[in-house]
Design a protein around this motif. Structure first.
Motif, PDB file in Angstrom:
ATOM      1  N   CYS A  20      39.277  -5.806  22.794  1.00  0.00           N
ATOM      2  CA  CYS A  20      40.670  -5.416  22.615  1.00  0.00           C
ATOM      3  C   CYS A  20      41.378  -5.275  23.958  1.00  0.00           C
ATOM      4  O   CYS A  20      40.755  -5.326  25.016  1.00  0.00           O
ATOM      5  CB  CYS A  20      40.764  -4.100  21.855  1.00  0.00           C
ATOM      6  SG  CYS A  20      40.144  -2.676  22.761  1.00  0.00           S
ATOM      7  N   SER A  21      42.689  -5.091  23.849  1.00  0.00           N
ATOM      8  CA  SER A  21      43.507  -4.797  25.014  1.00  0.00           C
ATOM      9  C   SER A  21      44.260  -3.503  24.744  1.00  0.00           C
ATOM     10  O   SER A  21      44.792  -3.308  23.647  1.00  0.00           O
ATOM     11  CB  SER A  21      44.509  -5.923  25.271  1.00  0.00           C
ATOM     12  OG  SER A  21      43.835  -7.106  25.627  1.00  0.00           O
ATOM     13  N   ILE A  22      44.282  -2.636  25.748  1.00  0.00           N
ATOM     14  CA  ILE A  22      45.008  -1.374  25.672  1.00  0.00           C
ATOM     15  C   ILE A  22      45.992  -1.367  26.824  1.00  0.00           C
ATOM     16  O   ILE A  22      45.616  -1.600  27.971  1.00  0.00           O
ATOM     17  CB  ILE A  22      44.051  -0.170  25.785  1.00  0.00           C
ATOM     18  CG1 ILE A  22      43.079  -0.158  24.610  1.00  0.00           C
ATOM     19  CG2 ILE A  22      44.830   1.136  25.872  1.00  0.00           C
ATOM     20  CD1 ILE A  22      41.988   0.890  24.737  1.00  0.00           C
ATOM     21  N   SER A  23      47.259  -1.099  26.510  1.00  0.00           N
ATOM     22  CA  SER A  23      48.285  -1.050  27.536  1.00  0.00           C
ATOM     23  C   SER A  23      48.921   0.334  27.526  1.00  0.00           C
ATOM     24  O   SER A  23      49.420   0.781  26.496  1.00  0.00           O
ATOM     25  CB  SER A  23      49.337  -2.126  27.266  1.00  0.00           C
ATOM     26  OG  SER A  23      50.334  -2.087  28.258  1.00  0.00           O
ATOM     27  N   VAL A  24      48.894   0.991  28.680  1.00  0.00           N
ATOM     28  CA  VAL A  24      49.470   2.322  28.834  1.00  0.00           C
ATOM     29  C   VAL A  24      50.557   2.217  29.894  1.00  0.00           C
ATOM     30  O   VAL A  24      50.279   1.821  31.027  1.00  0.00           O
ATOM     31  CB  VAL A  24      48.387   3.354  29.249  1.00  0.00           C
ATOM     32  CG1 VAL A  24      48.999   4.731  29.437  1.00  0.00           C
ATOM     33  CG2 VAL A  24      47.253   3.391  28.234  1.00  0.00           C
ATOM     34  N   THR A  25      51.783   2.569  29.542  1.00  0.00           N
ATOM     35  CA  THR A  25      52.891   2.446  30.493  1.00  0.00           C
ATOM     36  C   THR A  25      52.865   3.535  31.557  1.00  0.00           C
ATOM     37  O   THR A  25      53.413   3.361  32.635  1.00  0.00           O
ATOM     38  CB  THR A  25      54.258   2.493  29.782  1.00  0.00           C
ATOM     39  OG1 THR A  25      54.384   3.747  29.104  1.00  0.00           O
ATOM     40  CG2 THR A  25      54.403   1.337  28.800  1.00  0.00           C
ATOM     41  N   GLY A  26      52.228   4.647  31.262  1.00  0.00           N
ATOM     42  CA  GLY A  26      52.182   5.770  32.202  1.00  0.00           C
ATOM     43  C   GLY A  26      50.824   5.903  32.859  1.00  0.00           C
ATOM     44  O   GLY A  26      50.116   4.917  33.088  1.00  0.00           O
ATOM     45  N   ASN A  27      50.440   7.151  33.124  1.00  0.00           N
ATOM     46  CA  ASN A  27      49.193   7.465  33.822  1.00  0.00           C
ATOM     47  C   ASN A  27      48.009   7.481  32.873  1.00  0.00           C
ATOM     48  O   ASN A  27      48.152   7.835  31.698  1.00  0.00           O
ATOM     49  CB  ASN A  27      49.299   8.836  34.488  1.00  0.00           C
ATOM     50  CG  ASN A  27      50.419   8.903  35.492  1.00  0.00           C
ATOM     51  OD1 ASN A  27      50.720   7.930  36.176  1.00  0.00           O
ATOM     52  ND2 ASN A  27      51.057  10.059  35.583  1.00  0.00           N
ATOM     53  N   ILE A  28      46.841   7.136  33.406  1.00  0.00           N
ATOM     54  CA  ILE A  28      45.581   7.346  32.696  1.00  0.00           C
ATOM     55  C   ILE A  28      44.821   8.413  33.465  1.00  0.00           C
ATOM     56  O   ILE A  28      44.483   8.223  34.632  1.00  0.00           O
ATOM     57  CB  ILE A  28      44.757   6.052  32.578  1.00  0.00           C
ATOM     58  CG1 ILE A  28      45.510   5.026  31.722  1.00  0.00           C
ATOM     59  CG2 ILE A  28      43.376   6.353  32.000  1.00  0.00           C
ATOM     60  CD1 ILE A  28      44.811   3.701  31.545  1.00  0.00           C
ATOM     61  N   SER A  29      44.607   9.562  32.804  1.00  0.00           N
ATOM     62  CA  SER A  29      43.899  10.689  33.408  1.00  0.00           C
ATOM     63  C   SER A  29      42.672  10.972  32.569  1.00  0.00           C
ATOM     64  O   SER A  29      42.786  11.414  31.416  1.00  0.00           O
ATOM     65  CB  SER A  29      44.793  11.928  33.468  1.00  0.00           C
ATOM     66  OG  SER A  29      45.939  11.665  34.237  1.00  0.00           O
ATOM     67  N   ASN A  30      41.517  10.721  33.140  1.00  0.00           N
ATOM     68  CA  ASN A  30      40.268  10.863  32.406  1.00  0.00           C
ATOM     69  C   ASN A  30      39.441  12.001  32.992  1.00  0.00           C
ATOM     70  O   ASN A  30      38.822  11.852  34.037  1.00  0.00           O
ATOM     71  CB  ASN A  30      39.473   9.550  32.452  1.00  0.00           C
ATOM     72  CG  ASN A  30      38.152   9.659  31.728  1.00  0.00           C
ATOM     73  OD1 ASN A  30      38.045  10.365  30.735  1.00  0.00           O
ATOM     74  ND2 ASN A  30      37.153   8.962  32.223  1.00  0.00           N
ATOM     75  N   ALA A  31      39.432  13.131  32.290  1.00  0.00           N
ATOM     76  CA  ALA A  31      38.549  14.239  32.664  1.00  0.00           C
ATOM     77  C   ALA A  31      37.459  14.410  31.619  1.00  0.00           C
ATOM     78  O   ALA A  31      36.650  15.323  31.697  1.00  0.00           O
ATOM     79  CB  ALA A  31      39.359  15.531  32.819  1.00  0.00           C
TER      80      ALA A  31
END
Length: 143
Positions: A20-31
């Motif tokens: 798949c493809s995932i598009s995020v226009t903002g930030n990706i914050s992974n904790a």
């Protein structure tokens, strides 16, 4: 997805059994955890990438776009493929298990960090190394 994507604590984004493809226009914050160990997965990030959790890379491609964006990976998490199409600065060491592609814009490697790229660098724009060290196993194609 318009906006930001974040995980925290025991939170997990599980994209393991699909291509798949995932598009995020903002930030990706992974904790928490992003598990992208399934088929080919493309993740587009239009904001900053901040990974203080776990990123299980599989054979994923992360594409960073936009102006004045940062990659922060204090736990030295890996990318499989990393593509740059904007102006991006790495805030600490990054490791790429396969290829780094800079299609447009620039990638700045700031500070006295060591960056490891196990594949190739395909540089069609600007790569600024500064005082960093780059360990490259593959080839540099500086177009």
């Amino acid at each position: 997805m318009t906006g930001n994507l974040s995980t925290s604590g025991t939170g997990k984004l599980d994209i393991t059994d699909i291509a798949c493809s995932i598009s995020v226009t903002g930030n990706i914050s992974n904790a928490g955890t992003i598990d992208a160990t399934g088929s080919t997965i493309n993740i587009a990030c239009g904001g900053n990438w901040n990974d203080t959790g776990g990123f299980n890379i599989g054979q994923s491609t992360v594409t960073m776009s936009g102006a004045a964006k940062t990659i922060t990976t204090p736990n030295n998490s890996d990318f499989y493929n990393l593509t740059i199409t904007g102006t991006v600065t790495a805030q600490n060491s990054i490791s790429i298990d396969n290829n780094l592609t800079i299609n447009s814009g620039s990638l700045g490697l700031t500070g006295a960090y060591t960056h490891t790229i196990a594949g190739n660098i395909d540089n069609n724009a600007t790569l600024s190394i500064g005082t960093s060290t780059v360990v490259l196993t593959g080839n540099l194609d500086n177009n």
